[in-house]
Structure formats: structure tokens, C-alpha cells
Write a protein that holds these residues in place. Structure first.
Motif, PDB file in Angstrom:
ATOM      1  N   TRP A 187      14.304   1.358  -6.886  1.00  0.00           N
ATOM      2  CA  TRP A 187      14.295   1.756  -5.475  1.00  0.00           C
ATOM      3  C   TRP A 187      15.344   0.998  -4.661  1.00  0.00           C
ATOM      4  CZ3 TRP A 187       8.226   1.541  -5.188  1.00  0.00           C
ATOM      5  CH2 TRP A 187       7.712   2.716  -5.764  1.00  0.00           C
ATOM      6  N   PRO A 242      -2.736  -5.267 -13.734  1.00  0.00           N
ATOM      7  CA  PRO A 242      -1.587  -4.955 -12.875  1.00  0.00           C
ATOM      8  C   PRO A 242      -1.579  -5.813 -11.616  1.00  0.00           C
ATOM      9  CG  PRO A 242      -3.291  -3.313 -12.603  1.00  0.00           C
ATOM     10  CD  PRO A 242      -3.793  -4.242 -13.668  1.00  0.00           C
ATOM     11  N   GLN A 286       1.326   1.506   1.265  1.00  0.00           N
ATOM     12  CA  GLN A 286       0.235   1.494   0.282  1.00  0.00           C
ATOM     13  C   GLN A 286      -0.170   0.063  -0.062  1.00  0.00           C
ATOM     14  OE1 GLN A 286       2.935   3.400   0.112  1.00  0.00           O
ATOM     15  NE2 GLN A 286       2.370   5.484  -0.435  1.00  0.00           N
ATOM     16  N   LEU A 295      -3.830  -1.632   0.595  1.00  0.00           N
ATOM     17  CA  LEU A 295      -4.614  -2.195  -0.505  1.00  0.00           C
ATOM     18  C   LEU A 295      -4.915  -3.673  -0.275  1.00  0.00           C
ATOM     19  CD1 LEU A 295      -5.885  -2.124  -3.306  1.00  0.00           C
ATOM     20  CD2 LEU A 295      -3.601  -2.354  -4.301  1.00  0.00           C
ATOM     21  N   SER A 302     -15.888   1.723  -7.210  1.00  0.00           N
ATOM     22  CA  SER A 302     -15.921   0.615  -8.162  1.00  0.00           C
ATOM     23  C   SER A 302     -17.204  -0.191  -7.994  1.00  0.00           C
ATOM     24  CB  SER A 302     -14.706  -0.290  -7.969  1.00  0.00           C
ATOM     25  OG  SER A 302     -14.742  -0.864  -6.678  1.00  0.00           O
ATOM     26  N   SER A 360      -8.248  -1.833 -12.848  1.00  0.00           N
ATOM     27  CA  SER A 360      -6.956  -2.018 -13.532  1.00  0.00           C
ATOM     28  C   SER A 360      -6.602  -0.819 -14.394  1.00  0.00           C
ATOM     29  CB  SER A 360      -7.006  -3.249 -14.437  1.00  0.00           C
ATOM     30  OG  SER A 360      -7.223  -4.415 -13.701  1.00  0.00           O
ATOM     31  N   PRO A 367     -13.823   4.236  -2.001  1.00  0.00           N
ATOM     32  CA  PRO A 367     -13.560   2.824  -1.695  1.00  0.00           C
ATOM     33  C   PRO A 367     -12.308   2.251  -2.374  1.00  0.00           C
ATOM     34  CG  PRO A 367     -15.878   3.163  -2.137  1.00  0.00           C
ATOM     35  CD  PRO A 367     -15.197   4.460  -2.445  1.00  0.00           C
ATOM     36  N   ARG A 368     -11.843   2.840  -3.465  1.00  0.00           N
ATOM     37  CA  ARG A 368     -10.628   2.330  -4.109  1.00  0.00           C
ATOM     38  C   ARG A 368      -9.441   3.278  -3.939  1.00  0.00           C
ATOM     39  NH1 ARG A 368     -12.176  -2.279  -6.963  1.00  0.00           N
ATOM     40  NH2 ARG A 368      -9.991  -2.848  -6.671  1.00  0.00           N
ATOM     41  N   TYR A 380      -6.958   3.061  -1.959  1.00  0.00           N
ATOM     42  CA  TYR A 380      -5.664   2.392  -1.846  1.00  0.00           C
ATOM     43  C   TYR A 380      -5.117   1.941  -3.194  1.00  0.00           C
ATOM     44  CZ  TYR A 380      -5.525   2.489   3.210  1.00  0.00           C
ATOM     45  OH  TYR A 380      -5.444   2.910   4.507  1.00  0.00           O
ATOM     46  N   ASP A 381      -6.015   1.547  -4.107  1.00  0.00           N
ATOM     47  CA  ASP A 381      -5.541   1.203  -5.450  1.00  0.00           C
ATOM     48  C   ASP A 381      -4.867   2.424  -6.076  1.00  0.00           C
ATOM     49  OD1 ASP A 381      -7.068  -1.559  -6.468  1.00  0.00           O
ATOM     50  OD2 ASP A 381      -8.175  -0.455  -4.937  1.00  0.00           O
ATOM     51  N   ALA A 419      -3.567   4.937  -4.390  1.00  0.00           N
ATOM     52  CA  ALA A 419      -2.353   5.265  -3.632  1.00  0.00           C
ATOM     53  C   ALA A 419      -1.159   4.450  -4.133  1.00  0.00           C
ATOM     54  CB  ALA A 419      -2.585   5.027  -2.149  1.00  0.00           C
ATOM     55  N   VAL A 420      -1.381   3.153  -4.384  1.00  0.00           N
ATOM     56  CA  VAL A 420      -0.293   2.322  -4.916  1.00  0.00           C
ATOM     57  C   VAL A 420       0.146   2.861  -6.274  1.00  0.00           C
ATOM     58  CG1 VAL A 420       0.300   0.033  -5.810  1.00  0.00           C
ATOM     59  CG2 VAL A 420      -0.950   0.231  -3.656  1.00  0.00           C
ATOM     60  N   ARG A 421      -0.854   3.173  -7.106  1.00  0.00           N
ATOM     61  CA  ARG A 421      -0.530   3.699  -8.436  1.00  0.00           C
ATOM     62  C   ARG A 421       0.297   4.985  -8.333  1.00  0.00           C
ATOM     63  NH1 ARG A 421       1.437   4.964 -12.165  1.00  0.00           N
ATOM     64  NH2 ARG A 421       0.690   5.617 -14.213  1.00  0.00           N
ATOM     65  N   GLU A 445       2.128   6.033  -5.774  1.00  0.00           N
ATOM     66  CA  GLU A 445       3.462   5.794  -5.210  1.00  0.00           C
ATOM     67  C   GLU A 445       4.431   5.372  -6.322  1.00  0.00           C
ATOM     68  OE1 GLU A 445       4.555   6.618  -2.461  1.00  0.00           O
ATOM     69  OE2 GLU A 445       6.437   5.511  -2.193  1.00  0.00           O
ATOM     70  N   TYR A 446       3.963   4.479  -7.205  1.00  0.00           N
ATOM     71  CA  TYR A 446       4.825   4.045  -8.308  1.00  0.00           C
ATOM     72  C   TYR A 446       5.013   5.151  -9.350  1.00  0.00           C
ATOM     73  CZ  TYR A 446       5.375  -0.656  -6.554  1.00  0.00           C
ATOM     74  OH  TYR A 446       5.743  -1.732  -5.776  1.00  0.00           O
ATOM     75  N   HIS A 483       1.059  11.956  -2.071  1.00  0.00           N
ATOM     76  CA  HIS A 483      -0.366  11.698  -1.852  1.00  0.00           C
ATOM     77  C   HIS A 483      -0.634  11.287  -0.415  1.00  0.00           C
ATOM     78  CE1 HIS A 483       1.480   7.778  -2.598  1.00  0.00           C
ATOM     79  NE2 HIS A 483       0.563   7.318  -1.757  1.00  0.00           N
ATOM     80  N   TYR A 542      -9.936   7.989   3.299  1.00  0.00           N
ATOM     81  CA  TYR A 542     -10.895   7.043   2.743  1.00  0.00           C
ATOM     82  C   TYR A 542     -12.283   7.653   2.528  1.00  0.00           C
ATOM     83  CZ  TYR A 542     -12.348   2.226   1.924  1.00  0.00           C
ATOM     84  OH  TYR A 542     -12.800   1.076   1.366  1.00  0.00           O
TER      85      TYR A 542
END
Ligand SMILES: [Zn+2]
Lengths: 238, 437
Positions: free
Chosen positions: A31, A194, A224, A228, B353, B362, B382-383, B385-386, B388-390, B392-393, B398, B402
Motif C-alpha cells: 500500500w 495475527p 478498521q 478494532l 466470541s 485469530s 461483537p467481533r 471490527y476483527d 473488518a480488518v481481515r 480490508e487486508y 465491506h 455492529y
């Protein structure tokens, strides 16, 4: 030339989504316009000696022993570290970086890679749950590291290793306040799997260390990560 | 040698005191279940079982005693396989279908099983979904005729260290059962299952063409790294341990592209109304079990085709203006199986979770979410955001919504029904919202 991120023995040390760390590191370079590639190496195949960052993840007792044997006979990790590469080791991967660790119900002592001045022995109670630590970076600024720990071994540090962070919530190394270990370019930590996906600053720190230069801030994924981290840190402090 | 389905189980009667206690427990449990239904808090099966077991602590042992039992266990696919096997047996019994009892709601702990059996005192054949931790006492008290062992993978990562312990418990229980032990229907693709069933009296092996291998890299017997060797006729190749004599057994049944190859070499097609390759594997296991119980192949296949949404899985349900197809995924292996089932351009993924889901997420990084590129994912729970990060990468489009109800509302204008995958807890919430349980 692209930056090589070497994911070591996922079949042995990859039970907790550990490959996530390699994805986070590679994307954060990509990125920023820096070519990066993730090289996943399994036991039996040779490790590249020209990697920039090597990653060790979590695994079970027998897998730890096998990984140490394979890494010793392969040798490339040691020469890469001599040449200035970075090693980021998580959970069981952290334990095998030390002088010794124990496995099995009878706590048999096994020799580690000797890359960190630490020893690991079975602890009083298994550490399972969210962990929050405060990490002081070499420039003196601090940042919170959030993660999930799940380990039965407790680690004590010798004089050559410095703790990575101070525990706010959780067990960390041995329940006495420190978490992880740093020695040169070798960094070990208990928050498993992770962990870099929760801690982009730590990811960028590893990248800067490997590249030998500062990195520009990154907007991508910032929202994000912020969401988190806000949610996890608030939960664990409640 | 398969049994005859017509054979009725004959049991020595229980002692009078046990029978009285059981009757009292059943009355109390039934009353509580009724109250729960009236109050709109679900079927009450769970509360019935809990009260029954409290009034009569030996209820489980007493209720499994003296029936012909097929027990179904494993990490993934228990509920669907139990439904498939029960449907096959029902078809085989024809007019005698009342002889069959099953815990169709997926309540698979001691009290859940007791609850289902208490409602059918006369049924002499029981097809029972059985939690991995209940297998040993099922073998001890129920003496099942058939035990189906589907697969054994890490379910909840924060409890991962229990896997070996459970495998050992199964070995010991099968050894103790000895000559009275069940015929085990076992998945030969799974090294842990193979190791755990080494002590069984008799094993029928099913090559399920399973492709998930991330949980099976080390030999459960000696700890060496397992090897994959020459595919041969097996879709996934064979595994073998270079360090000891544990190796993939020669299968009796084989899942093939055109159906299931039977021990006599015939290939029969499976016409299933539940999606996915993993349900083909489940059906192959159920077929082998049905044959052992004495169900004819044709009856079994007809029965399978009647199964559509076992315990709410794959059901299409309405939530206000939104309609959604509900898929349950409980662990990385489950997600690997269900992501390819997503067909709609907008999908909802609900992640929790709490203990029942596993407190550690994880595993999100072990799942190939990259395959969702091009879709729009609504992350909820509840998870969220976990996830969302996944995503995004993984470079998957997305948004985070919530709250589950808000997420359902947010997709009301997308093509319907919207595909939705949920972990255990949000899945149960959705079934309740939709009035499906
Ligand atoms: Zn072996």
C-alpha cells in the motif's frame, strides 16, 4: 527487488491464524508502493537466507521440537539474522527462540534456538485470555499492544534480553509484569496469532527495522484498526 | 455384517426406583418446557433436559439403556449427518417410523439427549447427535450399535489444547467397550479420527474426499510431520506417517465426483437438498451408518433427499423487509466449507466470541476471505471490527454494522434472499428471531 517476508513452517507453527502477520506486513508495504512478497516455507524445503523479516507462530509441543530441529539443520535463519534480518516470533515461536523450553506432561526440557536470552518453564496456571500491554519504543514514545494470549509456559528473561512491553491486563511472560523479549533484531511476544492485525504500529516498527528507514504513515485500513483497537482496549479495561 | 432394521431392541426393565424418578423428572421437565413455550422463549427442550437431569441424575444412563442407538459425533457436520441418518432410518422403517427417536434440535449434551429420549419412551431406535465430550458416557451407558466419527478439528482456539485429551478419551472408551463396542463409521481422511478409533472392535472406513488439512499436520501417535502421498483414486491424496505405522486406511466407501462408491463397487448418486461438498461427505458417512443399521440403500437415498434445513441450517427466513439464507459456521474448517456457498452479491457475516463461539477469533486469518472480492460484505456482531480488518487486508469491500438487527435492515434493498453466515451464538439468535426454534 521486493522485500521478502518469510513465513516459517506454518504446518508446525501456525495454529492461531499466524499467517495473518505476514499478510499485514506485506500489504502495509504494498500500500506504500513497496514491492513485497510472502514466502511460506515448510519443513524439508530450504529457507531463503535473504529474507527481510522471518515469522514464527504458535504451535503445540511436538511441533516446537520439530521446528527447532529443522531450523538448526537448515541454518539459513541464523545467517539471515547475522546479515541484519528481523525475526518476529509469537507464542510457541517465542519460546523456541530461547535457550530452553519444556514440553509434555512430564516437562521434558528441550533446547531452543538460543536467539533470545530467555528460558521457559511450565507456569502455575495456563494464561488464556485478552492481554493489554504498554510498549515503549526505542524513541521513548509508548503505544498499547492488544492481543490474545494462550500459553502454559512462563518465560523468564536473562540480562541480554529486554522486555518488549509492560503488562496492563493479562499474564505476559510470567505474571510479574513484563511481556515479550527483544534482543537485537529478534523480537518475541506472547499475544498470539495475527497480533499485528491489532497493532499496526508494531507492524510498521518491524518494517522500519527491517528496511532501515522510516515509513510514511498509512491511511489505508486506519479506520478498521482504530475501530478494532477502541473496542478491544475498552473491553479488556472494563 | 449389517443388522436387521426389523429387530426390536429388548431391554431388561430398569429398577422401580429409577423408573419413578425418571417419571417425576419427565413431568417436571415437561411442565417447564410448556411454560417456556408459552412465554415465547423457544421450544423448552433445553430446560426440560436440565430439570429432568436434576430430578433424576441417572436420567441419561436410564434413557439410553436398552435402545438400538446410532451415535453421531465429530467437530463439524454432526447435526446435518444426524438428520440425514434419521431420515434414512425413517424411510427404512416406513409405517413403523414411530420406532425412531432423534435429537433433531442439535441439543447434544447429556441433558439434551435425555430430553429428546424422555419424550419418546416407546421408540426403540435412537439416532443421536452426541457432543465429543459425551461420547465416552454414551459408549458406557448406551452401548450404541453404530458410532459415526465425522472429523476432529480444532473448534474453539482458546480450548485447542483439549483436542488430544479428547482423542485419548475416545480411544480409552472404545477399548473399554471391547467386544460390546460399536461398529465405528470413521472418516479415513482424518488422521486424528484414525488414531482415536484404533482401539475399536470394528471400523467401516469412509473416504470423504475432505480437503481441510490444516488441523492434521502432525501424527497424533508419534508427533512426526505427516506426508501426503500419491492421490490414486482418492481426491485428496493419502496421508501417511513416516515416523510410525499410522497411515490412511483403505476405505470401504469412497466419495467420488459422481456419487458414493459402495463396498461392492457400485456407485450411487446422492441427490441432496443441502448444499456443499461437506454435506456430500456427511451423507456418505450417514449412508454407511444406515447400511449397518439395516436400512436399504434405496431407502437411505430417498430419506436423504427429504432433508432440507437441518436445525435451521440453510433455511431461508424473513426478518422484516429482509429475507436471508442462514448458514452456520463454527470454526475455520466450517468457514472454508461455507464461503464457497455464498452466491449473493451482498452478504452478511455475523461474528461473536462468547464461550460457545470460541473467545479467540485469530482463526479469521486462517480463512480465505479473499474469495469474497467483488462482493459487498456487511460485518456484524461483537467481533465485526476483527472481521473488518481481515476484509480490508483481503481487499474485500465491506462495512461495519455492529448490531445484528441493524445489519439485517441495512441489506433490505439488496437482491433477496441475502446469504448470511453466522457463528454459533448469532446463528441461534437469528433462528429465535425468525421463530425457527
Ligand atoms: Zn506417527
Amino acid at each position: 527487488m521486493s522485500v521478502k517476508i518469510v513465513l516459517v513452517y506454518q504446518s508446525l507453527l501456525g495454529i492461531y491464524g499466524d499467517r495473518g502477520n505476514s499478510q499485514v506486513l506485506a500489504k502495509r508495504l504494498e500500500w506504500r508502493g513497496v514491492d513485497a512478497e510472502v514466502i511460506a516455507v515448510e519443513p524439508g524445503a530450504p529457507l531463503p537466507a535473504d529474507g527481510a523479516i522471518y515469522l514464527l507462530g504458535g504451535g503445540e509441543d511436538n511441533a516446537q521440537t520439530t521446528a527447532v530441529r529443522e531450523l538448526r539443520s537448515d541454518g539459513a535463519l541464523f545467517s539471515a539474522l547475522d546479515a541484519g534480518a528481523v525475526l518476529f516470533a509469537v507464542c510457541a515461536g517465542y519460546q523456541i527462540c530461547g535457550h530452553t523450553f519444556t514440553i509434555g506432561e512430564n516437562d521434558e526440557v528441550r533446547e531452543g534456538l538460543g536467539l533470545l536470552d530467555v528460558e521457559t518453564r511450565r507456569g502455575a496456571k495456563r494464561a488464556v485470555g485478552e492481554i493489554l500491554t504498554r510498549w515503549t519504543k526505542p524513541d521513548g514514545t509508548t503505544s498499547l499492544i492488544t492481543g490474545f494470549e494462550n500459553h502454559g509456559g512462563y518465560t523468564t528473561l536473562g540480562p541480554d534480553a529486554a522486555p518488549l512491553a509492560q503488562v496492563e491486563v493479562g499474564i505476559g511472560n510470567d505474571g510479574h509484569g513484563t511481556e515479550g523479549a527483544v534482543q537485537g533484531h529478534v523480537i518475541g511476544t506472547y499475544p498470539h496469532g495475527p497480533v499485528l492485525a491489532r497493532n499496526p504500529e508494531l507492524a510498521d516498527y518491524l518494517l522500519a527495522l527491517a528496511l532501515g528507514r522510516r515509513l510514511d504513515p498509512l491511511d489505508r485500513a486506519a479506520e478498521q484498526h482504530a475501530g478494532l483497537r477502541r473496542e478491544r482496549i475498552a473491553l479488556v479495561r472494563r | 455384517m449389517p443388522n436387521d432394521l426389523r429387530t426390536r431392541a429388548t431391554a431388561a426393565p430398569l429398577p422401580l426406583a429409577t423408573r419413578l424418578r425418571l417419571r417425576a423428572g419427565t413431568l417436571v421437565g415437561d411442565a417447564a418446557a410448556l411454560a417456556s413455550r408459552i412465554a415465547g422463549r423457544g421450544s423448552g427442550a433445553s430446560i426440560r433436559g436440565q430439570l429432568l437431569t436434576r430430578v433424576c441424575p441417572g436420567a441419561f444412563a436410564a434413557l439410553v439403556h436398552g435402545r438400538r442407538i446410532a451415535s453421531v459425533t465429530g467437530t463439524n457436520g454432526k447435526t446435518t449427518t444426524t438428520h440425514l441418518l434419521a431420515a434414512a432410518v425413517r424411510e427404512g422403517l416406513g409405517p413403523d417410523a414411530a420406532r425412531l427417536v432423534t435429537n433433531a434440535d442439535g441439543a447434544n449434551l447429556h441433558y439434551g439427549i435425555a430430553s429428546a429420549l424422555a419424550k419418546a419412551p416407546k421408540a426403540d431406535i435412537a439416532v443421536l447427535e452426541t457432543d465429543e465430550r459425551v461420547v465416552a458416557s454414551m459408549l458406557e451407558h448406551g452401548r450404541p450399535e453404530v458410532l459415526v466419527m465425522l472429523n476432529f478439528s480444532r473448534d474453539q482456539l482458546d480450548r485447542n489444547h483439549e483436542i488430544k485429551f479428547l482423542g485419548r478419551a475416545w480411544r480409552q472408551a472404545l477399548e473399554r467397550a471391547g467386544a460390546d463396542g460399536p461398529v465405528v463409521i470413521a472418516n479415513s481422511d482424518d488422521p486424528l479420527i484414525t488414531w482415536a478409533t484404533q482401539t475399536a472392535r470394528e471400523v467401516i472406513w469412509v473416504d470423504t474426499a475432505t480437503t481441510w488439512t490444516a488441523d492434521a499436520t502432525l501424527c497424533p501417535a508419534c508427533g512426526d510431520v505427516l506426508r501426503r502421498v500419491d492421490p490414486g483414486e482418492s481426491a485428496t491424496g493419502c496421508w501417511d506417517c513416516p515416523g510410525c505405522d499410522l497411515t490412511e486406511p483403505t476405505p470401504d466407501y469412497v466419495v467420488q465426483p459422481r456419487g458414493v462408491r459402495l463396498p461392492d463397487g457400485r456407485i450411487v448418486p446422492l441427490e441432496l437438498n443441502v448444499p456443499g461438498a461437506f454435506n456430500v461427505a456427511n451423507a456418505a458417512m450417514a449412508l454407511a451408518a444406515a447400511v449397518e443399521l439395516g436400512v436399504g440403500i434405496e431407502d437411505a437415498l430417498r430419506g436423504f433427499s427429504t432433508v432440507r434445513s437441518p436445525a435451521g441450517r440453510f433455511s431461508v427466513a424473513g426478518f422484516g423487509a429482509t429475507s436471508a439464507r442462514l448458514v452456520l459456521s463454527k470454526n475455520p474448517a466450517g468457514w472454508a466449507e461455507s464461503l464457497p456457498l455464498l452466491t449473493t452479491p451482498t452478504v452478511v457475516l455475523a461474528i461473536d466470541s462468547v464461550a460457545a463461539d470460541g473467545k479467540d477469533v485469530s482463526w479469521l486469518w486462517d480463512v480465505d476471505f479473499e474469495q469474497l472480492r467483488g462482493k459487498h460484505v456487511v460485518c456484524t456482531g461483537p467481533r465485526a471490527y476483527d472481521l473488518a480488518v481481515r476484509l480490508e487486508y483481503a481487499e474485500v469491500g465491506h462495512e461495519v454494522v455492529y448490531d445484528l438487527d441493524d445489519a439485517l435492515r441495512a441489506v433490505k434493498d439488496a437482491p433477496q434472499p441475502v446469504d448470511l453466515i453466522a457463528t454459533y451464538t448469532p446463528f441461534q439468535k437469528l433462528l429465535k428471531k425468525a421463530g425457527l426454534r
